[in-house]
Design an enzyme around this catalytic site. Structure first.
Site, PDB file in Angstrom:
ATOM      1  N   SER A 171     151.461-141.641  26.482  1.00  0.00           N
ATOM      2  CA  SER A 171     151.444-140.210  26.156  1.00  0.00           C
ATOM      3  C   SER A 171     150.100-139.648  26.605  1.00  0.00           C
ATOM      4  O   SER A 171     149.074-139.899  25.968  1.00  0.00           O
ATOM      5  CB  SER A 171     151.634-139.992  24.658  1.00  0.00           C
ATOM      6  OG  SER A 171     152.904-140.422  24.248  1.00  0.00           O
ATOM      7  N   LYS A 227     156.753-134.451  25.466  1.00  0.00           N
ATOM      8  CA  LYS A 227     156.145-135.313  24.451  1.00  0.00           C
ATOM      9  C   LYS A 227     155.119-134.550  23.623  1.00  0.00           C
ATOM     10  O   LYS A 227     155.027-134.730  22.402  1.00  0.00           O
ATOM     11  CB  LYS A 227     155.492-136.530  25.101  1.00  0.00           C
ATOM     12  CG  LYS A 227     154.793-137.471  24.118  1.00  0.00           C
ATOM     13  CD  LYS A 227     155.749-137.994  23.037  1.00  0.00           C
ATOM     14  CE  LYS A 227     155.025-138.793  21.953  1.00  0.00           C
ATOM     15  NZ  LYS A 227     154.541-140.092  22.384  1.00  0.00           N
ATOM     16  N   LYS A 249     144.883-137.582  19.266  1.00  0.00           N
ATOM     17  CA  LYS A 249     144.784-137.465  20.726  1.00  0.00           C
ATOM     18  C   LYS A 249     145.879-136.566  21.267  1.00  0.00           C
ATOM     19  O   LYS A 249     145.640-135.682  22.098  1.00  0.00           O
ATOM     20  CB  LYS A 249     144.850-138.856  21.344  1.00  0.00           C
ATOM     21  CG  LYS A 249     144.797-138.899  22.863  1.00  0.00           C
ATOM     22  CD  LYS A 249     146.168-139.039  23.501  1.00  0.00           C
ATOM     23  CE  LYS A 249     146.845-140.335  23.137  1.00  0.00           C
ATOM     24  NZ  LYS A 249     148.158-140.499  23.817  1.00  0.00           N
TER      25      LYS A 249
END
Length: 295
Positions: free
Chosen positions: A96, A171, A239
């Site tokens: 990701s 995502k 993140k």
């Protein structure tokens, strides 16, 4: 069956690689600064001395590493995949990472004669273990069809979203929805607990109504039972939300709920919780309320 290079054998990558070997694929890997997991070695996985060496042997390469710089190092760095890439090799990045760098990485790989897909996943450790991941793919249709038999070994819901980078955009959207739903679940259960209700019964009732969600089911239970071993670590969700907020700034887009969830995750990290499961967000709210769910 294919010879697959699989780089990134963490909480998610280990079971994903295991499913591929169980399906009959031959796997090679590179483990930076460590040794190959004994269980995977016993199943036949072979560790090589560089990503370049992996590329020289594999016809499909899968990366499952933490962040954008890690993908860039493995694929494009010194002794990286690109240095050993054979014409027609399919590179599938299941990490990701940021969408715009993904597009730049895709161009480098395709210019070198390979094919590239960004294919980040959702479903956490449980989804990886049960081969039930949701996989969001960006790239050409022909490459997607080539990859599909491999992706189907690891996931159940596999969708081609669009061209390179589209999987990562999807995502990021997923991580926004997940974070805010964790926050909503935590706030609802915390309210019920502090107001004096049996929080387990409240969760049971909510699962039968419009508030029902997988997060209420799985992470609501984690919050009540105080089981915060990852799962999916808070620092990794931080993140992902940073990617959302950085992208929002470039798009002149306001994401106030996302920013608030990020601050709650930061509160957990500041208290030693960066490696808690992301359901541990509830602890930041409990600190503000001076009340622990179930107490």
């Amino acid at each position: 069956m294919s010879k697959i290079g699989f780089i990134g054998l963490g909480i998610m990558g280990r079971p994903m690689a295991g499913h591929l070997m169980a399906a009959g694929h031959e796997l090679v890997t590179y483990v930076k600064g460590g040794s190959l997991n004994n269980e995977l070695a016993e199943k036949g996985m072979v560790a090589l001395d560089s990503p370049k060496a992996v590329a020289e042997q594999a016809e499909i390469i899968i990366t499952m590493v933490p962040d954008t710089p890690d993908v860039e190092e493995v694929l494009l760095g010194e002794q990286g995949v690109i240095e050993g890439l054979k014409p027609g090799t399919l590179v599938i990045d299941m990490s990701s990472i940021a969408p715009i760098p993904t597009q730049a990485i895709a161009k480098r790989i395709t210019d070198a004669g390979g094919e590239f897909l960004d294919a980040p996943v959702s479903g956490g450790e449980g989804g990886a273990i049960n081969a039930a991941l949701t996989i969001m793919v960006g790239g050409p249709e022909a490459s997607f069809q080539r990859a599909l038999p491999v992706l189907e070994v690891m996931g159940k819901t596999i969708t081609l979203i669009g061209d390179h980078g589209a999987g990562q955009i999807c995502k990021v959207a997923n991580q926004i929805v997940v974070a805010l739903t964790i926050q909503a679940t935590a706030e609802g259960l915390l309210f019920a607990s502090k107001a004096g209700a049996d929080v387990s019964k409240v969760r049971e009732a909510l699962l039968g109504g419009l508030a029902q969600s997988k997060i209420l089911d799985v992470h609501g239970e984690r919050m009540i039972n105080r089981t915060f071993d990852p799962g999916f670590r808070i620092r990794l969700h931080q993140k992902d939300l940073n990617l959302a907020l950085e992208s929002a700034r470039t798009l002149d887009l306001s994401l106030p709920g996302t920013a608030n969830a990020q601050q709650l995750f930061q509160g957990c990290a500041a208290n030693g919780g960066a490696d808690w499961d992301h359901a541990g967000l509830v602890r930041a709210l409990e600190e503000l309320a001076n009340h622990e769910i179930g107490s």
